[in-house]
Scaffold this motif. Sequence first.
Motif, PDB file in Angstrom:
ATOM      1  N   LYS A   1      65.528  36.863  79.376  1.00 55.60           N
ATOM      2  CA  LYS A   1      64.514  37.829  79.789  1.00 55.60           C
ATOM      3  C   LYS A   1      64.973  39.244  79.512  1.00 55.60           C
ATOM      4  O   LYS A   1      64.210  40.078  79.028  1.00 55.60           O
ATOM      5  N   ARG A   2      66.241  39.518  79.848  1.00 53.66           N
ATOM      6  CA  ARG A   2      66.731  40.881  79.660  1.00 53.66           C
ATOM      7  C   ARG A   2      66.823  41.229  78.176  1.00 53.66           C
ATOM      8  O   ARG A   2      66.537  42.362  77.786  1.00 53.66           O
TER       9      ARG A   2
ATOM     10  N   MET B   1      66.106  27.502  85.363  1.00 55.24           N
ATOM     11  CA  MET B   1      66.251  28.589  84.383  1.00 55.24           C
ATOM     12  C   MET B   1      67.602  29.256  84.538  1.00 55.24           C
ATOM     13  O   MET B   1      68.435  29.242  83.656  1.00 55.24           O
TER      14      MET B   1
ATOM     15  N   LEU C   1      70.699  50.393  74.559  1.00 60.59           N
ATOM     16  CA  LEU C   1      70.113  49.130  75.000  1.00 60.59           C
ATOM     17  C   LEU C   1      71.133  48.003  74.916  1.00 60.59           C
ATOM     18  O   LEU C   1      71.199  47.136  75.783  1.00 60.59           O
TER      19      LEU C   1
ATOM     20  N   PHE D   1      63.456  42.023  77.088  1.00 60.50           N
ATOM     21  CA  PHE D   1      63.049  43.344  77.554  1.00 60.50           C
ATOM     22  C   PHE D   1      63.675  44.435  76.687  1.00 60.50           C
ATOM     23  O   PHE D   1      62.993  45.400  76.301  1.00 60.50           O
TER      24      PHE D   1
ATOM     25  N   PHE E   1      61.929  44.690  73.527  1.00 63.70           N
ATOM     26  CA  PHE E   1      60.637  45.338  73.748  1.00 63.70           C
ATOM     27  C   PHE E   1      60.810  46.847  73.856  1.00 63.70           C
ATOM     28  O   PHE E   1      60.084  47.625  73.220  1.00 63.70           O
ATOM     29  N   ALA E   2      61.805  47.259  74.657  1.00 70.06           N
ATOM     30  CA  ALA E   2      62.041  48.695  74.838  1.00 70.06           C
ATOM     31  C   ALA E   2      62.393  49.341  73.498  1.00 70.06           C
ATOM     32  O   ALA E   2      61.933  50.448  73.189  1.00 70.06           O
TER      33      ALA E   2
ATOM     34  N   LEU F   1      73.351  48.235  77.840  1.00 74.15           N
ATOM     35  CA  LEU F   1      72.616  47.784  79.017  1.00 74.15           C
ATOM     36  C   LEU F   1      72.604  46.261  79.110  1.00 74.15           C
ATOM     37  O   LEU F   1      72.921  45.676  80.146  1.00 74.15           O
TER      38      LEU F   1
END
Lengths: 323, 398, 351
Positions: B9-10, B1, B378, B13, B16-17, B381
């Motif tokens: 993944k980030r 991966m 975001l 996330f 999602f946030a 980030l």
Amino acid sequence: MYKLQSNKTLQRRWKTWKKFWTVYKSNRLGVIGIVILVILIVLAITADGLTPYGPPGPDEINLQESGMDPRVWTIPIPFTTIELGPFWNPFSDHPFGTTELGFDVYTLLFFGLRVSLAVAFISGIFVVLLGTIIGVSSAYVGGKVDAVIMRISEVILVIPPLPLLLMLASVPEIGGGTTTWELTAILIVAIYWPVSARLIRGQALSLKERTFVLSAKAAGASTPYIIFKHILPNVFPLMITMMITAMRQAILFEAFLAYLGFSDPLNWSLGFILNTAQAEAAFTRGAWWLMFPPAILIALIGISFAFIGIALDAIVNPRLRKR
Amino acid sequence: MGTLGFIGKRILFAAFAFFVALTFVFLLYRAIENDPVNVFAPAGHHGITDEQKEVLIKKWGLDKSIPEQFIIYLSNIFRGDLGYSFEHGRPVSDLILERLPWTLLILGTSTILSTIIGVLIGAYIGWRRASKLDATFVTSSLILNATPLFFTGIFFIYFLGYQAHPEKNDWKIPYPIFYSLVVLVIIFILIYRRKGKTFKEKMQFDRSFSSKIGLVVLLGLILTLISLNFSDGDLHLWFPISGGKTPGIEDQGSIATLQNIFHHALLPILVLTIYGVLAYGWFMRGNIIGVLTEDYVQTAISKGLDENEVLYGHCMRNAMLPVVTDIGMSFGSIIGGSILVEQIFSYPGTGDLIYTALLNSDYNLVQGSFIIITALTLLGLVIAEVLYSVIDPRVQRS
Amino acid sequence: MNQDVIIEVTNLVKHFPLKKSLTQTLREQFFYRGKEPIDLKVHAVDKVSFKISAGETFGLVGESGCGKTTVGLLLLKLIEPTSGVINFRNEDISQLSEGEIKTKRKEMQIIFQNPYESLSPRFSVLDTIAEPLRLLKIYNSEDEVVERVKETLKSVGLPQTEDFLDRYPHELSGGMRQRVGVARAYTLNPSFIVADEPVSMLDVSIRVGVLRIMKDLVKKFQTAFLFITHDLALARYMCDRIGVMYLGRIVELGKTEDVINNPLHPYTKALISAVPDPDPEATRTEEIPIVGEIPSGLILPQGCRFNPRCIYAEEKCKETDPDLLEADPTHLVACIRFKEVNNLVKEGEVE
Ligand SMILES: Nc1ncnc2c1ncn2[C@@H]1O[C@H](COP(=O)(O)OP(=O)(O)O)[C@@H](O)[C@H]1O
Ligand code: SF4
Ligand SMILES: [Mg+2]
């Protein structure tokens, strides 16, 4: 027999505290912080006795009570303008001057101190309590519950805190209400608990793997026993430093909200005095006494918390002491 | 991966946030007021006509059930429609787009400046840890960190803006005199800090010291020359205290406009930069101390490698990585700081927009600004995390 | 003789499954569908059998990572075994639940490797040693507890003053801490004790003192003692019998003198030859090299688990995984070629 034991534990605890205090005393910053904080707390508690007026009420204007005439200020002082609105200056009977509406700033400061400290302490304590409960149980339950709690806290952490706080604080106004100081504290807890929960969870996780926990298990200890006797006492120093940090943050969050006007109109905080100053354009009209004293008090609270935090850090992580 | 999986993944996330934030805003305003019409299309609001109200209700499905409203809300937002501000009488997205450049100007400049200065200062102070300089830095950053940002801003307004304004006060310091004073003070401090007991010993200049002083003088000169540009003909040190530019300045040509904008932005940038330098400097100092106490660095130093080489060649690189991510992580709080700064300086950015919207109960605008601010945070980030994971694959595991 | 046996384990197995990450599970679900699932586990302990009688010290010797600690924890049921039987005083405890095992706790105790980790920093000496007594409610009065703690402190050679009882671990030296650890294990007067490398973290100068105390206590209370170490010299000093472990399996088991003077398994031979000889005149076998790296317990070699590193390995070693074979009734070895191997060495010496 139980009495004997508890007496002994009390003695031992007292000894530990005394030892702690000896170490703490050797840290100059820590002592300064404690002294400042204690003085401020005493001032806040005894506020009623220190000022001739009560806290600002909805339609009570202290100036009118005093029955004095506004005087025009003539003493030229550097950095101030000559022109004066209806503010009273510090050279009048009001030692810290008044606001445009005539609130006695001296009185406001003490009551503001009380509200600001109350918000700081209450939110600090609850941030840590909530953080400990959530963090420790998350570490111990593990699995999906842990994963969900950690996701939630991460989401709260990545959403910009101040805009979030602003939005939340504005909510009561839609219903025609106001942001009371209790609500401010609740909001601060709501956006700040993830910080403490994550830290405490991390420490609980690593403590859980320590050999002395295994050793207690080998001696027949149950999980609640291990949590209360082994994990929590070892998390305690972190809880205290975390609480100090949270209080320091809470002071700033509260000041932020109050300065922008989201504050309890019946319980003026220090930040709200600054809001008044801004609203009355105090600075550009030369009324510096409305700006500096509350700001300095806010800074003093923050500094005392910071100093205490540093001293505690030095005790908790002795490695830092050597540097 | 590996890296790709981590990045994926980030991003997931962050998405999602963002979704959580959207849902939260949606529910917040529906939870407190049964009839969303009262919040988003209030009757009798001075900026809104009956027709507009009908259009709004239709467009946002304000008379439908909550789940339906939610779907309409989501689809509207993903189409880039953030609602209609009745206070300004314009679509929210237009307003935000118009204000965003101002925010980016002060935020971007101050972030870049404070990273560079903060990293350098932090590294130097970490290297000279436990010195007097270190103690000074620690105490001053503690004090400033305890001082609310808005107060520092007001302080600057008072002394550099309002009080120093040539038309308002007779407290005037001409630029050349001001900078000469600063240069003199710095030179005095430099000499005072030299080795040697008597004044004579301290005054024994060698070449490197002379060049240091020369540098300071040169800096003073450059600053004077630059600032002469802003002085509107008189030689006074003052900064505008409100607005992003003087109205009507465009008539004087683009260079004058740029200068004017820069002049207006200086104080907000200064305030943000001071806090940024302290934050990154503090962080960097800790990292440098961490790296320096590692064994291999200690051996490198004891082997007699050049100090500068160790510090700048090796330690800096390792200590800087976390700082880079921290910029992305702290984007949220930087934006929060910009709300205050913009409010104090009446700066026409998004922070000011959201604040005035709150004051005016213009909840479409509040909602829209919050969504944009969250999205930007975001994004910052994710970019920081991706950068970091590419530079240092170790983070992926944590 | 059989009544004397305190603990007996048969075919004890412990596997640690590797945790699957979310992405791994997803990959298995979507990309490797139908294929054999990737199922990785660490074979920490693999079919270990031995028994310990009262008053006997049994040593487990092996390189670090071979599963010694895991065996110790399994015996006390501090971790759950994957399979196998643990007979403690003729009762199988391997399947007991946590509540049921609690009644056995006063019978079995453990001394941990790292005295800086195994004592709670917030417990005084008294609280540390009294914790098992209080938890298992051995006495009803606190005075009796203190009395018992003082008694145990005396038996491990520590002062019994009030001041010492009130000290915290950070006020004790490493040697003192480990003695407190020993005392804590002995307060309950258990019939079985595991000591997991009890002196490996201590200064060489104070090791002997701690070892002697444990030796005396074993004699005095007739405890069944499991002594775990990676140091053959210590095992020789302490143990009556030893088992040599390699990658989760006991490869040689016998009386201490037999195993050390007459090692039969190639791995044991290599271990012993690597120990610097304190007696320069003693005739010893020449150094036997171990080739290659120690394989991980994650993927075990086919056949004999020592074969990739064994200089005597043959084709058949890659086919059968040897069980313990009797060289003589008290000396077992897990090598299918042990007879040839030992002849080979003798031939070499003749030449
Ligand atoms: N809790 C655990 N989870 C996963 N693997 C473990 C765990 N404990 C031990 N192991 C693995 O089991 C093997 C044996 O470990 P251990 O019993 O500690 O060896 P020793 O004590 O002989 O050094 C090691 O490979 C180790 O990585
Ligand atoms: S069985 Fe074969 S590989 Fe294993 S130890 Fe014996 S000789 Fe070596
Ligand atoms: Mg071990």
